[in-house]
Design a protein around this motif. Structure first.
Motif, PDB file in Angstrom:
ATOM      1  N   VAL A  46      13.703  -6.322 -48.532  1.00 45.90           N
ATOM      2  CA  VAL A  46      14.412  -5.269 -47.820  1.00 45.90           C
ATOM      3  C   VAL A  46      15.849  -5.729 -47.568  1.00 45.90           C
ATOM      4  CG1 VAL A  46      14.415  -3.808 -45.765  1.00 45.90           C
ATOM      5  CG2 VAL A  46      12.246  -4.659 -46.670  1.00 45.90           C
ATOM      6  N   LYS A  47      16.823  -4.986 -48.100  1.00 47.75           N
ATOM      7  CA  LYS A  47      18.240  -5.324 -47.926  1.00 47.75           C
ATOM      8  C   LYS A  47      18.702  -4.876 -46.535  1.00 47.75           C
ATOM      9  CE  LYS A  47      19.303  -3.020 -51.625  1.00 47.75           C
ATOM     10  NZ  LYS A  47      20.042  -2.345 -52.711  1.00 47.75           N
ATOM     11  N   ILE A  48      19.374  -5.800 -45.841  1.00 50.79           N
ATOM     12  CA  ILE A  48      19.783  -5.577 -44.456  1.00 50.79           C
ATOM     13  C   ILE A  48      21.289  -5.756 -44.304  1.00 50.79           C
ATOM     14  CG2 ILE A  48      19.531  -6.394 -42.062  1.00 50.79           C
ATOM     15  CD1 ILE A  48      16.938  -5.184 -43.163  1.00 50.79           C
ATOM     16  N   GLN A  49      21.945  -4.791 -43.695  1.00 45.80           N
ATOM     17  CA  GLN A  49      23.345  -4.909 -43.285  1.00 45.80           C
ATOM     18  C   GLN A  49      23.338  -5.156 -41.778  1.00 45.80           C
ATOM     19  OE1 GLN A  49      26.990  -5.349 -42.694  1.00 45.80           O
ATOM     20  NE2 GLN A  49      26.496  -4.914 -44.817  1.00 45.80           N
ATOM     21  N   ALA A  89      20.354  -0.918 -41.523  1.00 41.22           N
ATOM     22  CA  ALA A  89      21.453  -1.543 -40.800  1.00 41.22           C
ATOM     23  C   ALA A  89      20.931  -1.949 -39.431  1.00 41.22           C
ATOM     24  CB  ALA A  89      22.625  -0.580 -40.648  1.00 41.22           C
ATOM     25  N   LEU A  90      21.270  -3.165 -39.028  1.00 42.08           N
ATOM     26  CA  LEU A  90      20.921  -3.659 -37.698  1.00 42.08           C
ATOM     27  C   LEU A  90      22.201  -3.763 -36.888  1.00 42.08           C
ATOM     28  CD1 LEU A  90      18.535  -6.610 -38.650  1.00 42.08           C
ATOM     29  CD2 LEU A  90      17.939  -4.234 -38.151  1.00 42.08           C
ATOM     30  N   PHE A 102      18.603   0.992 -37.921  1.00 36.13           N
ATOM     31  CA  PHE A 102      18.903   2.277 -38.542  1.00 36.13           C
ATOM     32  C   PHE A 102      18.540   2.274 -40.022  1.00 36.13           C
ATOM     33  CE2 PHE A 102      22.152   1.999 -35.164  1.00 36.13           C
ATOM     34  CZ  PHE A 102      21.979   3.225 -34.535  1.00 36.13           C
ATOM     35  N   PRO A 103      17.743   3.238 -40.493  1.00 38.05           N
ATOM     36  CA  PRO A 103      17.612   3.424 -41.941  1.00 38.05           C
ATOM     37  C   PRO A 103      18.997   3.751 -42.509  1.00 38.05           C
ATOM     38  CG  PRO A 103      15.956   4.692 -40.753  1.00 38.05           C
ATOM     39  CD  PRO A 103      16.929   4.185 -39.729  1.00 38.05           C
ATOM     40  N   VAL A 104      19.245   3.381 -43.747  1.00 31.66           N
ATOM     41  CA  VAL A 104      20.582   3.541 -44.330  1.00 31.66           C
ATOM     42  C   VAL A 104      21.079   4.976 -44.250  1.00 31.66           C
ATOM     43  CG1 VAL A 104      19.763   3.800 -46.713  1.00 31.66           C
ATOM     44  CG2 VAL A 104      22.085   2.989 -46.294  1.00 31.66           C
ATOM     45  N   TYR A 131      16.308   4.512 -32.230  1.00 32.90           N
ATOM     46  CA  TYR A 131      16.424   3.370 -33.142  1.00 32.90           C
ATOM     47  C   TYR A 131      16.552   2.044 -32.391  1.00 32.90           C
ATOM     48  CZ  TYR A 131      17.036   7.173 -36.343  1.00 32.90           C
ATOM     49  OH  TYR A 131      16.825   8.332 -37.054  1.00 32.90           O
ATOM     50  N   ARG A 132      16.550   2.111 -31.053  1.00 36.59           N
ATOM     51  CA  ARG A 132      16.648   0.891 -30.247  1.00 36.59           C
ATOM     52  C   ARG A 132      15.371   0.069 -30.420  1.00 36.59           C
ATOM     53  NH1 ARG A 132      16.024  -1.619 -25.202  1.00 36.59           N
ATOM     54  NH2 ARG A 132      18.001  -2.357 -24.295  1.00 36.59           N
TER      55      ARG A 132
END
Length: 148
Positions: A46-49, A89-90, A102-104, A131-132
């Motif tokens: 899973v790619k994470i920003q 995204a975190l 957050f989903p992208v 999303y918290r």
């Protein structure tokens, strides 16, 4: 504290949170990719920003820029992310040690900034509230067998 240091702090906090969940963590070499980390969750990559949220004192909200920033010594360029750039995204609020997950598509669906409201003084909750600490969104069931 400069923005690179804040980003490093947020990334390390994300690594710690992932490891505590039993997930593997991969770190790309360099910073030219549109994602910061990859979580290995039961074989699904899973790619994470990762973003650091700063306090906007007049409003009391934490703010995250949801654009990609590229810099060199003379120029700073901002560009929007694309849906294929990462999976989640975190957004990290350091003083509270809290992540928004957050989903992208949700993350890039905001304008140029996302305001994270941490006070209960409002009559209705902001759309970011769901999303918290929503780490369960990242679980492989969300991806089926496709993964990365």
């Amino acid at each position: 504290m400069d923005t690179k240091l804040r980003g490093d702090i947020a990334e390390q906090a994300a690594v710690l949170h992932a490891l505590k969940r039993g997930w593997g963590v991969l770190k790309p070499i360099g910073d030219r990719l549109p994602y910061d980390l990859v979580f290995d969750i039961e074989g699904t990559l899973v790619k994470i920003q990762v973003k650091y949220a700063w306090l906007h004192e007049p409003s009391g909200n934490y703010v995250v820029d949801n654009r990609r920033t590229k810099t060199n010594r003379r120029l700073m360029l901002r560009a929007t992310y694309q849906p294929s750039d990462f999976d989640f995204a975190l957004a990290y609020i350091e003083p509270l040690d809290v992540f928004y997950v957050f989903p992208v598509d949700v993350f890039i669906g905001y304008g140029s900034e996302i305001h994270l409201v941490e006070t209960d003084k409002r009559q209705r909750k902001p759309r970011s509230a769901k999303y918290r600490e929503a780490w369960e969104l990242i679980l492989p069931l969300q991806f089926g067998a496709a993964g990365f």
